[in-house]
Design a protein around this motif. Structure first.
Motif, mmCIF file in Angstrom:
data_model
loop_
_atom_site.group_PDB
_atom_site.id
_atom_site.type_symbol
_atom_site.label_atom_id
_atom_site.label_comp_id
_atom_site.label_asym_id
_atom_site.label_seq_id
_atom_site.Cartn_x
_atom_site.Cartn_y
_atom_site.Cartn_z
ATOM 1 N N PHE A 135 -2.813 -5.035 -4.377
ATOM 2 C CA PHE A 135 -2.243 -4.976 -5.719
ATOM 3 C C PHE A 135 -3.631 -4.833 -6.696
ATOM 4 O O PHE A 135 -4.381 -5.699 -6.348
ATOM 5 C CB PHE A 135 -1.595 -6.255 -5.998
ATOM 6 C CG PHE A 135 0.178 -5.870 -5.636
ATOM 7 C CD1 PHE A 135 0.169 -5.377 -4.400
ATOM 8 C CD2 PHE A 135 0.855 -6.365 -6.288
ATOM 9 C CE1 PHE A 135 1.373 -5.232 -3.870
ATOM 10 C CE2 PHE A 135 2.486 -6.321 -5.905
ATOM 11 C CZ PHE A 135 2.646 -5.794 -4.856
ATOM 12 N N PHE B 123 -2.215 0.727 -1.514
ATOM 13 C CA PHE B 123 -2.329 0.294 -2.915
ATOM 14 C C PHE B 123 -1.175 0.204 -3.705
ATOM 15 O O PHE B 123 -0.185 1.000 -3.665
ATOM 16 C CB PHE B 123 -3.418 1.080 -3.657
ATOM 17 C CG PHE B 123 -4.825 0.818 -3.129
ATOM 18 C CD1 PHE B 123 -5.611 -0.576 -3.163
ATOM 19 C CD2 PHE B 123 -5.348 1.882 -2.057
ATOM 20 C CE1 PHE B 123 -6.961 -0.410 -2.811
ATOM 21 C CE2 PHE B 123 -6.771 1.577 -1.735
ATOM 22 C CZ PHE B 123 -7.532 0.507 -1.895
ATOM 23 N N ASN B 124 -1.130 -0.821 -4.595
ATOM 24 C CA ASN B 124 0.050 -0.780 -5.756
ATOM 25 C C ASN B 124 -0.859 -0.836 -7.105
ATOM 26 O O ASN B 124 -1.392 -2.066 -7.344
ATOM 27 C CB ASN B 124 1.025 -1.775 -5.532
ATOM 28 C CG ASN B 124 2.015 -1.840 -6.628
ATOM 29 O OD1 ASN B 124 2.036 -1.036 -7.127
ATOM 30 N ND2 ASN B 124 2.624 -3.004 -6.830
ATOM 31 N N PHE B 125 -1.119 0.127 -7.622
ATOM 32 C CA PHE B 125 -2.006 0.070 -8.887
ATOM 33 C C PHE B 125 -0.846 -0.065 -9.934
ATOM 34 O O PHE B 125 0.302 0.607 -10.150
ATOM 35 C CB PHE B 125 -2.451 1.484 -9.007
ATOM 36 C CG PHE B 125 -3.610 1.782 -8.053
ATOM 37 C CD1 PHE B 125 -5.067 0.906 -8.310
ATOM 38 C CD2 PHE B 125 -3.389 2.575 -7.259
ATOM 39 C CE1 PHE B 125 -5.834 1.080 -7.046
ATOM 40 C CE2 PHE B 125 -4.822 2.894 -6.341
ATOM 41 C CZ PHE B 125 -5.909 2.079 -6.279
ATOM 42 N N GLY B 126 -1.096 -0.752 -10.913
ATOM 43 C CA GLY B 126 -0.279 -1.084 -12.160
ATOM 44 C C GLY B 126 -1.016 -1.671 -13.062
ATOM 45 O O GLY B 126 -2.118 -2.249 -12.975
ATOM 46 N N THR C 55 1.971 -6.801 -14.805
ATOM 47 C CA THR C 55 2.992 -6.392 -14.103
ATOM 48 C C THR C 55 2.800 -6.821 -12.517
ATOM 49 O O THR C 55 3.811 -7.465 -12.091
ATOM 50 C CB THR C 55 3.166 -4.924 -14.036
ATOM 51 O OG1 THR C 55 3.442 -4.483 -15.644
ATOM 52 C CG2 THR C 55 4.498 -4.511 -13.373
ATOM 53 N N LEU C 56 1.660 -6.440 -12.208
ATOM 54 C CA LEU C 56 1.330 -6.972 -10.879
ATOM 55 C C LEU C 56 1.533 -8.261 -10.333
ATOM 56 O O LEU C 56 2.140 -8.887 -9.425
ATOM 57 C CB LEU C 56 -0.091 -6.417 -10.375
ATOM 58 C CG LEU C 56 -0.247 -4.814 -10.397
ATOM 59 C CD1 LEU C 56 -1.766 -4.518 -10.151
ATOM 60 C CD2 LEU C 56 0.676 -4.145 -9.470
ATOM 61 N N GLN D 2 4.835 -9.191 -10.227
ATOM 62 C CA GLN D 2 5.661 -8.695 -8.867
ATOM 63 C C GLN D 2 5.107 -9.645 -7.898
ATOM 64 O O GLN D 2 6.057 -10.210 -6.867
ATOM 65 C CB GLN D 2 4.970 -7.548 -8.800
ATOM 66 C CG GLN D 2 5.812 -6.224 -9.823
ATOM 67 C CD GLN D 2 5.230 -4.875 -9.326
ATOM 68 O OE1 GLN D 2 4.318 -4.683 -8.753
ATOM 69 N NE2 GLN D 2 5.967 -3.826 -9.857
ATOM 70 N N ILE E 69 8.158 1.212 -11.901
ATOM 71 C CA ILE E 69 6.854 0.681 -11.549
ATOM 72 C C ILE E 69 7.019 -0.903 -11.563
ATOM 73 O O ILE E 69 6.367 -1.552 -10.677
ATOM 74 C CB ILE E 69 5.770 1.288 -12.605
ATOM 75 C CG1 ILE E 69 4.351 0.921 -11.972
ATOM 76 C CG2 ILE E 69 5.712 0.545 -13.788
ATOM 77 C CD1 ILE E 69 3.270 1.401 -12.315
ATOM 78 N N ALA F 215 9.949 -1.661 -8.503
ATOM 79 C CA ALA F 215 9.835 -1.003 -7.180
ATOM 80 C C ALA F 215 8.200 -0.901 -6.842
ATOM 81 O O ALA F 215 7.772 -0.411 -5.574
ATOM 82 C CB ALA F 215 10.366 0.581 -7.044
ATOM 83 N N GLY F 216 7.409 -1.146 -7.687
ATOM 84 C CA GLY F 216 5.920 -0.994 -7.594
ATOM 85 C C GLY F 216 5.695 0.435 -7.765
ATOM 86 O O GLY F 216 6.386 1.528 -7.868
ATOM 87 N N ASN F 217 4.344 0.774 -6.945
ATOM 88 C CA ASN F 217 3.836 2.033 -6.939
ATOM 89 C C ASN F 217 2.918 2.231 -5.750
ATOM 90 O O ASN F 217 1.973 2.212 -5.585
ATOM 91 C CB ASN F 217 2.915 1.860 -8.321
ATOM 92 C CG ASN F 217 2.020 3.467 -8.469
ATOM 93 O OD1 ASN F 217 2.321 4.474 -7.994
ATOM 94 N ND2 ASN F 217 0.989 3.248 -9.186
#
Ligand SMILES: Nc1ncnc2c1ncn2[C@@H]1O[C@H](COP(=O)(O)OP(=O)(O)OP(=O)(O)O)[C@@H](O)[C@H]1O
Ligand SMILES: Nc1ncnc2c1ncn2[C@@H]1O[C@H](COP(=O)(O)OP(=O)(O)OP(=O)(O)O)[C@@H](O)[C@H]1O
Ligand code: MOO
Ligand SMILES: [Mg+2]
Ligand SMILES: [Mg+2]
Lengths: 350, 263, 223, 263, 350
Positions: free
Chosen positions: C13, C40-43, C47-48, C51, D208, D211-213
């Motif tokens: 992340f 990857f989970n970009f944000g 938010t990350l 999550q 986003i 469910a994320g990205n």
């Protein structure tokens, strides 16, 4: 400023091809069996459907001539009573009737006054505030009639305007409509299934079947010489103009008839050919009207013979073939015509 | 009196699932919300300004959308335009466009350097970005398609023979539209108006991109919520719930007044 | 759903501003450690973080600021970012330094105080003794930069990495007080990581010279 | 043949302004887009995967919304529920909620620690967040109200006497709904479907967050646009335009096939 | 299993309060002027409107008894022809007719076969695929009739089922409907404005005005003793059953009549009281039917007198008051009744 229409419309399995003229002040009745194309003709004249070919012209104004000219409905001065009324459900009966005058620029108060007067004419004064969904079928039809009549259009198109009315209301509204149409300078096309409506209200009949004109002419002319059994059955009615004084009506064409219901002034009298009895000698009995006639002609229809009788008045009588044989009916035969007063329907003309 | 309605399970069950799906997350929010801090979060003047701005802008947006959108829906549904299917699809563009990109697109055209914005600026001295007017425009851009498409759907479903009847009574297209068509499709217009107003109220991406974020001028509730989310998630939840409460109250009151009669 | 059988999956992340650099680093890492597959989970960092708190199956978290790091994580700073003044090409507002940000006639975009770049900007202005007169408080650096790129504002305070990525349309003007507002990027292996060994080697790789070069190319500074 | 329509200026002018307002920003985007780089941007497998994922998810979402949303619309429009006005307003919640907050709300309930997600996980081993299924749920949460409200509007405008006629023919409420009501309000359903699909296609914030990205799994086009905005703003414009082109193509084709007949 | 209904419905300005019973196999005609409440009664029986008070019961089954019991329309075995048809616009004529059987669980193929047969019966076989909007008014009404008849419901409610039909189609459909209703074990309520429809098709007439029953009874009974002028006018019709053989009809009640159109088997013959002429001596002439009668009673109406005549057959005659004086009509007076064959309408009964 005669309406001159050559209506040609082609649709899936149906083709309309009729020629219609209606002079100012004239009332033309369009008759024909279900699906003959009467509503289709009305829609084309109103500007709701395009012609495939032909033209619609009022005097020099061309309303429709494909492919170039097409004047939309709102710019034709027409008034239409639709077969299924099409009253605006969100407006009251009064507002429905006032809609036309308002759309044509009459101030609100005047439009409402006119609308109120017409609602009273069709006997719905106390339903002025009702929504169409809360009106009965016959009441709705009367509102639709008032809505079309109030604007005094150049061309009035009435598609079965009396169909949903009960017998007594019908009598009243028919007379009212007749009075209105007589004074009305515009052209009227009246679609109806009721021969009496047609005979009493119309100056000329146009009978169509499967999209074509099968006969046309003045009511008495058509009744005299029906081209088909269908027409004979449809327009089997003797119709005379006259002036009533109590139960006696002096006919314009000569002669007089005794009627059951007293009236006064100009009237129509109507009775079916089947109501006229023929006797070799003058009989004594209940029938009020007995006068000498001469056979002018005979016409064989499916099960009956239509006898043309000259006299005062001249009338048509329907008899069975057996009678023809028995009384030896032939042109020139002299007979007595007998007609019961109760068989005669009388309608005020003015 | 209308006949009472029985309710078939095959409709009621999916309807209940749908309703639960739409409302249970809200319940999650409500459970999570720090109720005792609520007054503290809501009584700040910034938040009250944001709430007021949101309501005012969403309402102005809706008015603008009704003015332009209903005629547009009419054009798409009733006028015999060539390429109507394509035009209709074009109207859905702002729906599909990610709102931030929508904001960028608005800036490209209406910004200081944009072909339209440039003239607005030099001829009239009007600058739209960073103003409340800009918020309204951004919201309208995003929300109008909802109005247009649902009104168009209603127009298509309406029985056009009543319009024919009006035409024979001498009513112009415009009068017919106003006095016959609009009343007949009122429920569809109400639905479209609700969608439009609610979408405008919740709009975030296009607003912040085109109009920016300045308290009292362009900071609407969603912007305030987004920023609160960065530092104080609880506050964000409280603000969201406040926004919801207000909008539900407005909609529940208004719609029942608009919709007269039981059906 | 995730988890191919033939390769070990590693889920990272990372803050959106790391997109370019980390995508490259991820590829390099997969080459360097065969059998791994980096996802990857970009944000947005916040938010990350949420999550992760809500149980997302993450192995590594690289945040854009220490404040957005998940709690109880032993994080290492792997990069720094420094503010710069971004102006449209040609500098139409004739911006020379931070004092111009106090000029009401100029259009100015800043980040909102709630997000890391806004926090950094505040420090910089305090250091410079300037009270800025912004026209808008953006939700993130990108939004501020977009307004510069389109010429809507005369200047914005953004990170150097961002200015670099937009070098085609944006000029950057460095200013001395930026040193007071350096932003640290922390990275950590998460305690809940499903794949701890590979996670650790990824973090190690990010701290390696090879990765540092990639970061530097993107405009980051070494910690 | 229907009568040709003349078009009153009072309707055409606002309609044209509305259309321009909705489409000119798009023109701005098109002018700005770096056309020569287009193939380069679009031919990457990531983008193709994102485009495919977007279309698949939006379509699945629409199917889900139709299944649950149409019954819900029926319940709101036809069943005589107490507190209907309030329920109807509740349905608009996801419209007003900023999408990011919507995503948070979904996480709160369906996340591993959420009251529902917890059981899904421990009983069935199902985890929704950060999966393609999660994308569909997030999109459905945001898009369903559009369907529900426009279908409900259509139901209210429909003439319920036809339903009465069906009842007298022995048709149950369900059969009447399927065979009489639905066909009669088809235009309204199509409008709602278009709104729902387009909104799902463009959805960003809730997706986003919930469910994320994850490229190939949850990175839909709007998310890809968001990331592109970080690294290469021009690419973001190109991607948006690609998304638009695809959606317009789909809508222009589908709608003209659905809507048979000239009106 | 008699339908027993006590219909009480209160609305804004209108209140319906009528009691109706219809036995299995019976056809009851509901007549009355526009707005009398006929459609309101039909809707309440169909389960589309709730009663305010009263009840609807079929045998032991209670369909409606406020405030507790209400069986919704789809669970009443009713068939309705609506005054404005309400055909489903998205379905073809065939699918409209097949809708009822399908809804009641008949397999698709069988439903279509039944529907096709009924469409053929109403003369619309070649319009099976047409959409209602493309049908003419009369065609639409026939589809609506077929749609209601095909399901063979326990209670058949017909609201003006023949109003939009042209004369010849009407004749045919009326005969067809009569044939169907005769074999039909259910209960039928027929709303109509046409006295002939009512007299020919119904076993009993219920006449309502302004929401109340003003008279009810068998057609001949009502025609014989109409309580009001409105009713006298409405049901002024002599109606007899008989068996035809060519143009001779042997009447079930004794006597025989000569008719114009040849027929065979059981028939109805109908003719208006105004068609019956009265003579002191037997006249010689065209009328085919001449028979001795005795005056049984006299009733004064607005402008005519209805004379009850005993004989073979016994008939009613309408005459003017002048005739009463001239022929010195009084109970016991012996006369000759005269009736033209062409005045008699004949309808097959079987
Ligand atoms: N839109 C249409 N498309 C195809 N055929 C049509 C359409 N409208 C009408 N028709 C057909 O055209 C024929 C004429 O219909 P029209 O409505 O003009 O009859 P009509 O004379 O008014 O009959 P009625 O007395 O029953 O009202 C009918 O066979 C009808 O089915
Ligand atoms: N929904 C309603 N609300 C209020 N009044 C109504 C409603 N429906 C009908 N009415 C009124 O009730 C009366 C009876 O109407 P109904 O439709 O039963 O008459 P009808 O006997 O069928 O007449 P028609 O022969 O004209 O069809 C009318 O005066 C009508 O205006
Ligand atoms: O970009 Mo959104 O979908 O308004 O948060
Ligand atoms: Mg017609
Ligand atoms: Mg009625």
């Amino acid at each position: 400023m005669t309406l001159d229409a050559d209506l040609r419309i082609t649709r899936d399995a149906f083709a309309l091809d009729i020629r219609l003229t209606v002079r100012p002040g004239e009332v033309v009745a369009l008759l024909g069996p279900n699906g003959a194309g009467k509503t289709t003709a009305v829609r084309a004249l109103a500007g709701l459907d395009h012609l495939s070919a032909g033209h619609v012209r009022v005097g020099d104004h061309v309303w429709d001539r494909p492919p170039k000219v097409f004047v939309p409905a709102e710019r034709r001065a027409v008034g239409v009573v639709f077969q299924d009324y099409l009253l605006f459900n969100h407006l009251s009966a009064l507002e429905n009737v006032a809609f036309g005058p308002r759309a044509r620029g009459v101030p609100r108060a005047r439009a409402r006054t006119q609308a109120r007067a017409w609602l009273a004419t069709v006997g719905l004064a106390e339903h002025a505030g009702a929504r169409p969904r809360t009106l009965s079928g016959g009441q709705a039809q009367r509102v639709a009639l008032a809505r079309a009549l109030v604007t005094q259009p150049d061309l009035l198109l009435l598609d079965e305007p009396l169909a949903a009315l009960d017998a007594s209301t019908r009598l009243h509204i028919r007379a009212e409509l007749g009075r209105h149409l007589r004074d009305y300078p515009g052209r009227t096309l009246l679609v109806t299934h009721d021969p009496l409506d047609a005979m009493v209200l119309a100056d000329r009949l146009v009978i169509i079947e499967a999209g074509r004109v099968v006969q046309e002419g003045p009511p008495t002319e058509v009744a005299r010489r029906p081209r088909t059994d269908y027409i004979a059955h449809l327009v089997g009615l003797n119709l005379h103009k006259g002036t009533a004084d109590g139960t006696t009506v002096a006919l314009d064409g000569g002669g007089a008839l005794i009627v059951a219901e007293p009236a006064a002034g100009p009237v129509h009298v109507a009775f079916p050919p089947s109501a006229v009895g023929l006797y070799p000698r003058r009989p004594a009995g209940s029938p009020r009207n007995t006068w000498p006639v001469t056979v002018a002609g005979l016409e064989q229809h499916a099960h009956t013979v239509r006898v043309h009788l000259a006299g005062s008045p001249s009338v048509l009588a329907d008899v069975t073939p057996a009678v023809v044989a028995e009384l030896r009916l032939a042109p020139g035969t002299q007979l007595w015509a007998v007609l019961k007063a109760t068989e005669i329907q009388t309608y005020a003309r003015g | 009196m209308k006949a009472r309605q029985s309710r078939p399970a095959a409709l009621v069950i999916p309807a209940a699932i749908g309703l639960a799906f739409l409302t249970i997350p809200l319940a999650g929010l409500l459970l999570q919300a720090p109720w005792k801090d609520l007054p503290h979060h809501l009584l700040t003047p910034e938040i009250q300004a944001a709430l007021k701005l949101s309501l005012v802008c969403a309402t102005l947006t809706t008015a603008l959308c009704l003015t332009l959108g209903i005629p547009l829906a009419w054009l798409l549904a009733r006028a015999d335009l060539p390429g109507r299917g394509f035009l209709r699809a074009l109207v859905t563009v702002p729906l599909v466009l990610p709102p931030v990109v929508g904001g960028v697109a608005l800036l490209l055209v209406l910004g200081r350097r944009g072909p339209v914005g440039h003239y607005l600026d030099s001829w009239f001295g009007i600058s739209l970005p960073f103003t409340t007017a800009g918020v309204v425009l951004a919201e309208a851009f995003v929300a109008m398609p909802f109005l247009v498409i649902s009104v168009e759907g209603a127009l298509r479903a309406a029985d056009s023979r009543y319009e024919e009847a009006a035409a024979t009574l001498g009513a112009s297209k415009l009068l017919t539209f106003r006095r016959v068509t609009l009343p007949a499709i009122a429920p569809g217009i109400i639905a479209g108006t609700v969608l439009c107003w609610a979408r405008a109220l919740g709009e975030f991406g296009a607003t912040i991109t085109f109009a920016g974020n300045f308290p009292g001028e362009t900071t609407t509730m969603p912007l305030a919520v987004y920023l609160a989310l960065e530092t104080d998630p609880d506050a964000a939840v409280v603000l969201s719930v406040a926004l919801l409460a207000v909008s539900i109250a407005v909609l529940a009151c208004l719609r029942d007044r608009w919709i007269s009669g039981p059906r | 759903a995730r988890g191919e059988t033939d390769s070990r999956r590693l889920t990272v992340f990372a803050a959106a501003s790391l997109t370019e650099a980390f995508t490259q680093i991820g590829k390099d890492f997969e080459a360097a450690v065969p059998g791994t597959k980096v996802t990857f989970n970009f944000g947005g960092s916040t938010t990350l973080a949420r999550q992760i708190t809500e149980g997302a199956p993450a192995d590594v978290f690289a945040a854009a600021s220490p404040t957005t790091m998940v709690p109880n994580a032993a994080a290492t700073t792997f990069a720094r970012n420094r503010l710069t003044i971004a102006v449209p090409k040609g500098n139409p507002g004739r911006i020379t330094g931070l004092p111009d940000f106090a000029d009401d006639t100029r259009k100015i975009a800043l980040c909102a105080a709630q997000v890391p770049c806004g926090e950094a900007a505040k420090k910089a202005f305090t250091a410079a003794g300037v009270t800025p007169a912004p026209d808008t408080l953006e939700q993130d650096v990108k939004a501020a930069l977009t307004k510069v790129r389109l010429g809507e504002v005369d200047a914005a305070l953004v990170y150097r990495t961002d200015a670099k990525a937009a070098a085609e349309t944006v000029e950057s003007i460095d200013f001395p007080q930026a040193a007071a507002a350096v932003n640290d990027y922390p990275i950590t292996v998460l305690t809940t990581a499903p794949n701890k060994p590979d996670a650790q080697s990824f973090v190690d790789y990010v701290l390696s010279d090879r990765a540092r070069a990639t970061l530097t190319r993107a405009g980051f500074e070494a910690p």
